[in-house]
Design a protein around this motif. Structure first.
Motif, PDB file in Angstrom:
ATOM      1  N   ILE A 407      22.695  12.557 110.499  1.00 20.95           N
ATOM      2  CA  ILE A 407      23.566  11.687 111.292  1.00 20.95           C
ATOM      3  C   ILE A 407      22.664  10.832 112.187  1.00 20.95           C
ATOM      4  CG2 ILE A 407      25.353  11.583 113.066  1.00 20.95           C
ATOM      5  CD1 ILE A 407      26.398  14.255 112.018  1.00 20.95           C
ATOM      6  N   GLU A 408      22.853   9.521 112.135  1.00 22.25           N
ATOM      7  CA  GLU A 408      22.051   8.605 112.942  1.00 22.25           C
ATOM      8  C   GLU A 408      22.936   7.515 113.521  1.00 22.25           C
ATOM      9  OE1 GLU A 408      19.057   8.697 113.963  1.00 22.25           O
ATOM     10  OE2 GLU A 408      18.017  10.114 112.625  1.00 22.25           O
ATOM     11  N   ALA A 409      22.451   6.873 114.576  1.00 24.50           N
ATOM     12  CA  ALA A 409      23.160   5.757 115.199  1.00 24.50           C
ATOM     13  C   ALA A 409      22.188   4.607 115.401  1.00 24.50           C
ATOM     14  CB  ALA A 409      23.759   6.183 116.541  1.00 24.50           C
ATOM     15  N   GLY A 410      22.728   3.414 115.446  1.00 25.81           N
ATOM     16  CA  GLY A 410      21.895   2.238 115.675  1.00 25.81           C
ATOM     17  C   GLY A 410      22.659   1.152 116.393  1.00 25.81           C
ATOM     18  N   VAL A 411      21.924   0.263 117.039  1.00 21.15           N
ATOM     19  CA  VAL A 411      22.522  -0.914 117.672  1.00 21.15           C
ATOM     20  C   VAL A 411      21.879  -2.150 117.058  1.00 21.15           C
ATOM     21  CG1 VAL A 411      23.041   0.263 119.836  1.00 21.15           C
ATOM     22  CG2 VAL A 411      20.849  -0.900 119.568  1.00 21.15           C
ATOM     23  N   GLY A 412      22.567  -3.279 117.152  1.00 17.02           N
ATOM     24  CA  GLY A 412      22.024  -4.511 116.580  1.00 17.02           C
ATOM     25  C   GLY A 412      22.686  -5.731 117.163  1.00 17.02           C
ATOM     26  N   VAL A 413      22.362  -6.885 116.606  1.00 17.51           N
ATOM     27  CA  VAL A 413      22.953  -8.133 117.095  1.00 17.51           C
ATOM     28  C   VAL A 413      24.388  -8.285 116.597  1.00 17.51           C
ATOM     29  CG1 VAL A 413      20.738  -9.303 117.296  1.00 17.51           C
ATOM     30  CG2 VAL A 413      21.980  -9.425 115.136  1.00 17.51           C
ATOM     31  N   GLY A 414      24.769  -7.489 115.619  1.00 13.76           N
ATOM     32  CA  GLY A 414      26.121  -7.493 115.081  1.00 13.76           C
ATOM     33  C   GLY A 414      26.367  -6.171 114.384  1.00 13.76           C
ATOM     34  N   PRO A 415      27.583  -5.923 113.911  1.00 16.46           N
ATOM     35  CA  PRO A 415      27.901  -4.640 113.272  1.00 16.46           C
ATOM     36  C   PRO A 415      27.102  -4.383 112.002  1.00 16.46           C
ATOM     37  CG  PRO A 415      29.728  -6.191 113.037  1.00 16.46           C
ATOM     38  CD  PRO A 415      28.778  -6.799 114.016  1.00 16.46           C
ATOM     39  N   VAL A 416      26.822  -5.426 111.207  1.00 19.10           N
ATOM     40  CA  VAL A 416      26.024  -5.249 109.989  1.00 19.10           C
ATOM     41  C   VAL A 416      24.609  -4.813 110.358  1.00 19.10           C
ATOM     42  CG1 VAL A 416      24.974  -6.426 108.027  1.00 19.10           C
ATOM     43  CG2 VAL A 416      27.373  -6.862 108.582  1.00 19.10           C
ATOM     44  N   ASP A 417      24.018  -5.504 111.304  1.00 22.12           N
ATOM     45  CA  ASP A 417      22.669  -5.180 111.749  1.00 22.12           C
ATOM     46  C   ASP A 417      22.604  -3.746 112.285  1.00 22.12           C
ATOM     47  OD1 ASP A 417      19.960  -5.815 112.298  1.00 22.12           O
ATOM     48  OD2 ASP A 417      20.441  -6.211 114.390  1.00 22.12           O
ATOM     49  N   ALA A 418      23.616  -3.361 113.043  1.00 15.78           N
ATOM     50  CA  ALA A 418      23.656  -2.014 113.616  1.00 15.78           C
ATOM     51  C   ALA A 418      23.773  -0.957 112.510  1.00 15.78           C
ATOM     52  CB  ALA A 418      24.828  -1.891 114.589  1.00 15.78           C
ATOM     53  N   ALA A 419      24.611  -1.220 111.508  1.00 20.30           N
ATOM     54  CA  ALA A 419      24.801  -0.262 110.410  1.00 20.30           C
ATOM     55  C   ALA A 419      23.516  -0.094 109.597  1.00 20.30           C
ATOM     56  CB  ALA A 419      25.941  -0.718 109.506  1.00 20.30           C
ATOM     57  N   ILE A 420      22.851  -1.205 109.292  1.00 18.24           N
ATOM     58  CA  ILE A 420      21.595  -1.138 108.543  1.00 18.24           C
ATOM     59  C   ILE A 420      20.532  -0.404 109.353  1.00 18.24           C
ATOM     60  CG2 ILE A 420      19.737  -2.487 107.497  1.00 18.24           C
ATOM     61  CD1 ILE A 420      22.383  -2.573 105.933  1.00 18.24           C
ATOM     62  N   GLU A 421      20.501  -0.654 110.653  1.00 17.27           N
ATOM     63  CA  GLU A 421      19.555   0.020 111.537  1.00 17.27           C
ATOM     64  C   GLU A 421      19.760   1.537 111.506  1.00 17.27           C
ATOM     65  OE1 GLU A 421      16.698   0.906 114.504  1.00 17.27           O
ATOM     66  OE2 GLU A 421      16.972  -0.851 113.227  1.00 17.27           O
ATOM     67  N   ALA A 422      21.023   1.959 111.541  1.00 18.34           N
ATOM     68  CA  ALA A 422      21.331   3.398 111.502  1.00 18.34           C
ATOM     69  C   ALA A 422      20.874   4.028 110.185  1.00 18.34           C
ATOM     70  CB  ALA A 422      22.827   3.615 111.703  1.00 18.34           C
ATOM     71  N   ILE A 423      21.104   3.313 109.072  1.00 18.86           N
ATOM     72  CA  ILE A 423      20.673   3.854 107.772  1.00 18.86           C
ATOM     73  C   ILE A 423      19.153   3.898 107.687  1.00 18.86           C
ATOM     74  CG2 ILE A 423      20.724   3.501 105.271  1.00 18.86           C
ATOM     75  CD1 ILE A 423      23.464   2.145 105.666  1.00 18.86           C
ATOM     76  N   GLN A 424      18.493   2.857 108.192  1.00 18.56           N
ATOM     77  CA  GLN A 424      17.028   2.839 108.173  1.00 18.56           C
ATOM     78  C   GLN A 424      16.458   4.043 108.923  1.00 18.56           C
ATOM     79  OE1 GLN A 424      16.299  -1.145 109.698  1.00 18.56           O
ATOM     80  NE2 GLN A 424      15.624  -1.851 107.689  1.00 18.56           N
ATOM     81  N   LYS A 425      17.083   4.380 110.042  1.00 17.17           N
ATOM     82  CA  LYS A 425      16.629   5.548 110.801  1.00 17.17           C
ATOM     83  C   LYS A 425      16.773   6.826 109.980  1.00 17.17           C
ATOM     84  CE  LYS A 425      17.489   4.058 115.589  1.00 17.17           C
ATOM     85  NZ  LYS A 425      18.288   4.342 116.805  1.00 17.17           N
ATOM     86  N   ASP A 432       9.295   4.272 103.496  1.00 18.47           N
ATOM     87  CA  ASP A 432       9.134   3.113 104.383  1.00 18.47           C
ATOM     88  C   ASP A 432       9.661   1.878 103.654  1.00 18.47           C
ATOM     89  OD1 ASP A 432       8.424   1.352 106.343  1.00 18.47           O
ATOM     90  OD2 ASP A 432       6.286   1.344 105.868  1.00 18.47           O
ATOM     91  N   ILE A 433      10.899   1.523 103.967  1.00 18.70           N
ATOM     92  CA  ILE A 433      11.571   0.415 103.282  1.00 18.70           C
ATOM     93  C   ILE A 433      11.955  -0.643 104.312  1.00 18.70           C
ATOM     94  CG2 ILE A 433      13.592  -0.265 101.917  1.00 18.70           C
ATOM     95  CD1 ILE A 433      13.607   2.615 100.802  1.00 18.70           C
ATOM     96  N   THR A 434      11.614  -1.897 104.040  1.00 26.70           N
ATOM     97  CA  THR A 434      11.972  -2.988 104.953  1.00 26.70           C
ATOM     98  C   THR A 434      12.900  -3.975 104.261  1.00 26.70           C
ATOM     99  OG1 THR A 434       9.978  -4.221 104.322  1.00 26.70           O
ATOM    100  CG2 THR A 434       9.846  -2.830 106.285  1.00 26.70           C
ATOM    101  N   LEU A 435      13.818  -4.529 105.028  1.00 31.59           N
ATOM    102  CA  LEU A 435      14.753  -5.536 104.520  1.00 31.59           C
ATOM    103  C   LEU A 435      14.071  -6.897 104.589  1.00 31.59           C
ATOM    104  CD1 LEU A 435      17.644  -6.291 103.576  1.00 31.59           C
ATOM    105  CD2 LEU A 435      18.257  -6.502 105.993  1.00 31.59           C
ATOM    106  N   GLU A 436      13.750  -7.466 103.433  1.00 29.58           N
ATOM    107  CA  GLU A 436      13.037  -8.741 103.369  1.00 29.58           C
ATOM    108  C   GLU A 436      13.981  -9.940 103.417  1.00 29.58           C
ATOM    109  OE1 GLU A 436       9.236  -9.388 102.202  1.00 29.58           O
ATOM    110  OE2 GLU A 436       9.443  -7.894 103.776  1.00 29.58           O
ATOM    111  N   GLU A 437      15.149  -9.789 102.805  1.00 29.65           N
ATOM    112  CA  GLU A 437      16.075 -10.923 102.733  1.00 29.65           C
ATOM    113  C   GLU A 437      17.508 -10.416 102.647  1.00 29.65           C
ATOM    114  OE1 GLU A 437      16.934 -14.540  99.612  1.00 29.65           O
ATOM    115  OE2 GLU A 437      14.831 -14.031 100.007  1.00 29.65           O
ATOM    116  N   TYR A 438      18.405 -11.141 103.301  1.00 25.76           N
ATOM    117  CA  TYR A 438      19.829 -10.763 103.325  1.00 25.76           C
ATOM    118  C   TYR A 438      20.628 -12.044 103.131  1.00 25.76           C
ATOM    119  CZ  TYR A 438      24.327  -9.359 105.434  1.00 25.76           C
ATOM    120  OH  TYR A 438      25.668  -9.120 105.686  1.00 25.76           O
ATOM    121  N   HIS A 439      21.470 -12.065 102.102  1.00 24.79           N
ATOM    122  CA  HIS A 439      22.204 -13.290 101.782  1.00 24.79           C
ATOM    123  C   HIS A 439      23.674 -12.974 101.536  1.00 24.79           C
ATOM    124  CE1 HIS A 439      22.515 -17.458 100.479  1.00 24.79           C
ATOM    125  NE2 HIS A 439      23.242 -17.041  99.460  1.00 24.79           N
ATOM    126  N   VAL A 440      24.572 -13.750 102.156  1.00 23.17           N
ATOM    127  CA  VAL A 440      26.015 -13.514 102.033  1.00 23.17           C
ATOM    128  C   VAL A 440      26.706 -14.754 101.471  1.00 23.17           C
ATOM    129  CG1 VAL A 440      28.139 -12.936 103.263  1.00 23.17           C
ATOM    130  CG2 VAL A 440      25.965 -11.978 104.034  1.00 23.17           C
TER     131      VAL A 440
END
Length: 497
Positions: A407-425, A432-440
């Motif tokens: 179980i992890e928590a994260g904060v971000g500039v928006g809900p998507v950023d926060a959710a990805i941050e929590a999963i990364q944790k 060691d995985i980094t998000l290089e590009e995000y396109h919607v």
């Protein structure tokens, strides 16, 4: 062309003048340290007179005792020079408007007054121990007689180097050669400073160096006001590869510093940017990719490793079997010729429907045809996001990773950023995985539109793509990210077998 070409980098001054770009003191130091490692001869760290913050930034850089000469922009006035001196710089880029247009409408002075300002400022700077690069603004719209007179007055006053600026990018390569050849007859080394308003900054810079200029003013990624400046990586690689001149630059750092500047500046690099763009060494066409696989020189002018980049093959409408087979082999999977034919047809079918075929798509197709039912290493059991105009976007996730609950928590500039941050944790101890590009993209219209999310994830030296389509942008983003992570983890397991 001379062999002892010098590189004067102005990313931290002219580059920061890009509209909307603001680089903090710590960020400037990061870039300066990397520029010094790159091996540039001069770093224009900023314009000291701009603000207290700018002075702090420049002072922080000079305190690090870099190998590069550290320079500050200065107008021909005592206060600018004194402020630069207080920052302990090695040199000043003393910029004097030289065209009738600038003298009359911007300065509202006479040419004689400008010439006297030039002499006074140069003498003052030299008397205080500074190297002076005397630079004429709007030089390419100044008569050659007026330009030479101004430079000669500066030389008599002690100027060490001269620079002629094509301030609004009006030179052509032919004019650039003639213009700088004339200036190269002066008794001091000449620098070329070109802007890219017509997309000719690099070409004009190379022609100036051919004509006898000895130093090129450049920026990483061609950053700069309006259309930017001559790109450091393009100028250097042209000199090294096409003219066979050793610039002393550690070219293997270009991709790294390019993306450092992109991240800090917030100016997104176009994918087809020469040398450092994501597509610079990307291949989709079956004919091209097949050639590269057999002999990289067939469709690549240089090896990507020379600039710290990497080669990649894209799955699209024009893809050939060789590329598909190569990408399958990368995951330690073997297929027969018949299985490859079936996989190839499925990929083509998806492409013809206008779909971007991701690495996860290819894995799913391959697994289906080979009757493999892989188990995901990372399973999302639940997630919650909270956001609002007076709430810091926050997310919590519960995941099962390799049969262990986290179980992890994260904060971000928006809900998507926060959710990805929590999963990364939650996966930081696994990979060691980094998000290089995000396109919607919205697939359909209206507030209930289907949302298509495409992500690029990097793990070690490998970049993979994944996508998800959902009516909820947060869920689509989380699912795309999870698919990408599972692809990476699955590939790692296969490679260890």
């Amino acid at each position: 062309m001379l062999d002892n070409i010098k590189i004067f980098d102005t990313t931290l001054r002219d580059g920061e003048q890009t509209p909307g770009v603001l680089i903090t003191s710590n960020e400037k130091l990061k870039i300066a340290l990397k520029l010094d490692e790159l091996g540039v001869d001069v770093i224009e760290a900023g314009s000291a007179i701009t603000s207290k913050g700018e002075q702090k930034s420049i002072k922080t850089i000079t305190e690090n005792n870099l190998d590069a000469e550290i320079c500050s922009f200065a107008r021909p006035v005592k206060v600018d020079i004194d402020t630069a001196l207080n920052c302990d710089v090695d040199s000043i880029h003393l910029v004097i408007p030289s065209s009738d247009l600038h003298i009359q409408y911007k300065l509202r002075k006479t040419r004689e007054q400008v010439e006297q300002m030039t002499v006074n400022a140069t003498e003052y700077a030299k008397n205080h121990g500074l190297i002076v690069e005397l630079s004429t603004e709007d030089a390419t719209r100044t008569s050659m007689d007026d330009l030479k007179r101004l430079y000669n007055l500066g030389i008599e006053a002690g100027a060490d180097r001269l620079c002629a600026c094509d301030t609004v990018g009006l030179l052509t390569p032919e004019k650039s050669y003639d213009f700088y050849k004339e200036l190269a007859t002066l008794s001091r080394p000449v620098s070329v400073h070109c802007h890219d308003d017509f997309g000719l900054a690099v070409a004009n810079t190379l022609m100036a160096l051919n004509a006898g200029a000895q130093q090129a003013h450049v920026t990483i990624n061609g950053l700069g006001e309006r259309a930017g400046n001559a790109s450091c990586e393009e100028v250097v690689m042209a000199l090294e590869t096409l003219y066979h001149i050793d610039t002393g630059i550690n070219t293997k750092l270009f991709y790294e510093i390019s993306h450092l500047v992109e991240t800090i500046s917030g100016v997104t690099l176009q994918s087809n940017k020469a040398i450092v763009g994501e597509n610079a060494f990307a291949h989709e066409s079956g004919i091209h990719a097949d050639g590269v696989l057999k002999k990289s020189e067939t469709y690549e002018p240089i090896k990507p490793e020379i600039v710290g980049h990497r080669r990649r093959f894209v799955l699209g409408k024009h893809v050939g079997k060789h590329v598909i087979n190569e990408k399958i082999k990368e995951t330690n999977t073997q297929v027969t010729e018949d299985e490859l034919d079936r996989i190839f047809k499925r990929v083509k079918s998806l492409s013809d429907m206008g779909k971007t075929v991701t690495d996860v798509d290819l894995q799913a197709i391959t697994d289906d045809i080979l009757h493999i039912n892989p188990e995901d290493s990372l399973i999302l059991e639940e997630y919650t996001t909270v956001s609002g105009n007076k709430v810091t976007p926050t997310a919590s996730v519960k995941v099962n990773i390799n049969n262990k609950e986290k179980i992890e928590a994260g904060v971000g500039v928006g809900p998507v950023d926060a959710a990805i941050e929590a999963i990364q944790k939650s996966i930081k101890d696994t990979a060691d995985i980094t998000l290089e590009e995000y396109h919607v993209d919205a697939v359909t219209g209206g507030t209930d539109a289907l949302i298509d999310v495409l992500v690029k994830l990097k793990h070690e030296d490998k970049v993979i793509t994944a996508r998800s389509t959902e009516p909820d942008v947060i869920l689509a983003s989380v699912e795309a990210y999870l698919k990408g992570v599972n692809k990476i983890l699955t590939d790692d397991k296969k490679m260890r077998k």
